[in-house]
Scaffold this active site. Structure first.
Site, PDB file in Angstrom:
ATOM      1  N   SER A   1      28.207  44.226  40.097  1.00  0.00           N
ATOM      2  CA  SER A   1      28.652  43.936  41.451  1.00  0.00           C
ATOM      3  C   SER A   1      29.659  42.806  41.409  1.00  0.00           C
ATOM      4  O   SER A   1      29.836  42.152  40.379  1.00  0.00           O
ATOM      5  CB  SER A   1      27.466  43.522  42.328  1.00  0.00           C
ATOM      6  OG  SER A   1      27.070  42.217  41.980  1.00  0.00           O
ATOM      7  N   LYS A   2      30.287  42.598  42.530  1.00  0.00           N
ATOM      8  CA  LYS A   2      31.304  41.540  42.662  1.00  0.00           C
ATOM      9  C   LYS A   2      30.784  40.189  42.175  1.00  0.00           C
ATOM     10  O   LYS A   2      31.543  39.343  41.721  1.00  0.00           O
ATOM     11  CB  LYS A   2      31.713  41.419  44.133  1.00  0.00           C
ATOM     12  CG  LYS A   2      32.907  42.295  44.475  1.00  0.00           C
ATOM     13  CD  LYS A   2      34.185  41.544  44.177  1.00  0.00           C
ATOM     14  CE  LYS A   2      35.431  42.393  44.250  1.00  0.00           C
ATOM     15  NZ  LYS A   2      36.453  41.950  43.311  1.00  0.00           N
TER      16      LYS A   2
END
Ligand code: GLU
Length: 491
Positions: A253-254
């Site tokens: 994820s980011k």
């Protein structure tokens, strides 16, 4: 050798091309190429609220940039056009009707409130949330009557009893009990079909023989395999590619790094390094070769060799790999790849670079051993472009310079000595040995001059050969920076 193998990459244009999506595309493409099959691109834009043309364009552009060419697709057409799902709506409707008529689907009138209550009760009793089949038992007359009064309904797939199998190239033979599969919604009350339904309609209509996609779709596969049975069509073979995990072991994820292909492209990771690294997310050429070419990939890639376990997206390894690719590039190519980054960093216009290309090649050469991405070049060489007064000293460079007690005097004395020689027409690169002799004569160690000098000329603690740097800066800048450096060290 051509074969009847047909695989597809089917992105939803609801966001940028994710690195996981790029890997799926790459594996499908490589496998089709290896087996002489057809690779097609289908845009799954049925989520009309979230799909945009910009995302679609960006996805196509990203795939092109990677060098993945498809044989059929929305932009080039093909024998099974259209390749954009929303343009196939009439066909989806027809197929939904067909399954309904054959008794594979039923109308469900349950309201959102009822379904919510059902879910609440199930969760209270620690039961799996699922539809309880209430409307499956309705008498035909009642169904007709409720339809006639205009009650809204969805179409649910009537999951049969028994068990179902499918072949998965990564997991082998997979068996599931049908009772584990809910009577899922095929067509919503507004008449739009759901993903699990259209994906099978299109895969059948497009003659897809193998479905290789991310593991997040594994939960959908039983539903889809049952649909093939309902359509009396053989199911394709599957392959579920492992999830990409961040270093923390959680879904990428980011939080743990960039997730869009575009981010890595914009940072200047070499294209082939990206391909290589994405392939390492679940596949290996062999136990020992980490760096391999696209040709080696195509010659060797098999989905059955892909690992089941989640793949760790190790950014340090990615950067290392990118550096390996950069060092293998011929200098002219490396410089060319870096040029847009130099321009974007406002160090020079493209025309200015072209006007002194030989100089720029030397600039690039000085850093090729050091950088890991094209994007790392501009900040490292900015001192060669700006006005003399315009560059800042990095803290560690200044600290290194000031470590030496007589730094100011040494630098000033060397500046005077250098001036004489430059006046006499000598080039900095001719003065390497003489400079070292000058240092020794003064009873100093090399860093006592080189660290203040490097700081004065570049503002950085490390970098390429100092005499090469002086050549690149040119005599006036060298004189000015040494003078200013000595003043600043005095202060
Ligand atoms: N459109 C789906 C996605 O973007 C892919 C579906 C599939 O490959 O079956 O995840």
């Amino acid at each position: 050798m051509p074969s009847n193998i047909r695989v597809r990459f089917a992105p939803s244009p609801t966001g940028k091309l994710h690195v996981g999506g790029a890997r799926t595309a790459l594996f499908n493409w490589a496998w089709a190429k290896k087996h002489g099959g057809t690779f097609l691109l289908r845009i799954e834009d049925t989520d009309e609220g979230r799909s945009t043309q910009e995302f679609e364009r960006a996805i196509l552009e990203g795939l092109h940039w990677l060098g993945l060419q498809w044989d059929e697709g929305p932009d080039i057409g093909g024998p099974f056009a259209p390749y954009r799902q929303t343009e196939r709506a009439a066909r989806h409707k027809e197929l939904a009707q067909k399954l309904f008529a054959a008794g594979w689907a039923y109308r469900c009138f349950c309201t959102t409130e009822r379904l919510e209550k059902l879910r609440e009760e199930q969760s209270k009793n620690h039961l799996k949330p699922e539809y309880d089949g209430l409307c499956r038992k309705l008498a035909k007359e009642e169904v007709e009557r409720r339809v006639a009064t205009g009650e809204r309904y969805v179409l649910r797939f009537a999951v049969p009893q028994g068990e179902t199998r499918f072949l998965d190239h990564v997991r082998g033979d997979v068996v599931f009990q049908n009772k584990e599969v809910d009577d899922w919604v095929m067509v919503r009350s507004d008449g739009t079909p759901t993903y699990n339904f259209v994906v099978v309609c299109d895969d059948i209509d497009m003659g897809i023989t193998h479905v290789f996609r991310g593991e997040e779709h594994l939960v959908n596969t039983p539903k889809q395999v049952l649909l093939y049975r309902a359509f009396e069509k053989p199911a394709p073979e599957f392959g579920h590619l492992p999830l990409m995990l961040g270093k923390d072991g959680k879904k990428l994820s980011k939080r743990t790094g960039d997730t869009a292909l575009q981010d890595y492209r914009e940072k200047g990771y070499p294209k082939d390094a990206i391909i290589n690294f994405l392939c390492l997310q679940g596949w290996a050429l062999n136990g020992t070769t980490e760096v391999f070419t696209v040709d080696q990939l195509v010659a060797n890639f098999e989905v059955k060799d892909v690992q089941k376990a989640g793949a760790i997206f190790d950014l340090d390894k990615f950067q290392w790999l990118a550096g390996e690719y950069i060092r293998k590039e011929p200098l002219a190519e490396f410089a060319e790849h870096c040029a847009p980054f130099v321009v974007a960093a406002n160090l020079a216009t493209d025309a200015e670079l072209r006007a002194r290309w030989d100089w720029y090649l030397r600039v690039a050469h000085g850093e090729q051993e050091r950088v890991r991405t094209y994007g790392e070049l501009p900040p490292r060489v900015a001192y060669l472009f700006g006005a003399d007064a315009d560059f800042a000293w990095e803290a560690d460079a200044e600290k290194n310079a000031k470590k030496h007690a007589a730094a100011r005097d040494t630098l000033a004395a060397y500046g005077a000595w250098l001036d004489e020689r430059l006046d006499a027409g000598k080039k900095p690169t001719d003065l390497r040995d003489e400079t070292k002799a000058w240092i020794t004569e003064r009873g100093l160690k090399i860093p006592a001059l080189f660290q203040p000098l490097r700081c004065a000329l570049t503002g950085q603690a490390g970098g390429p050969d100092l005499f090469e740097i002086m050549e690149l800066l040119g005599v006036p800048a060298v004189r000015a920076r040494i003078r200013r450096g000595a003043e600043r060290l005095a202060g």
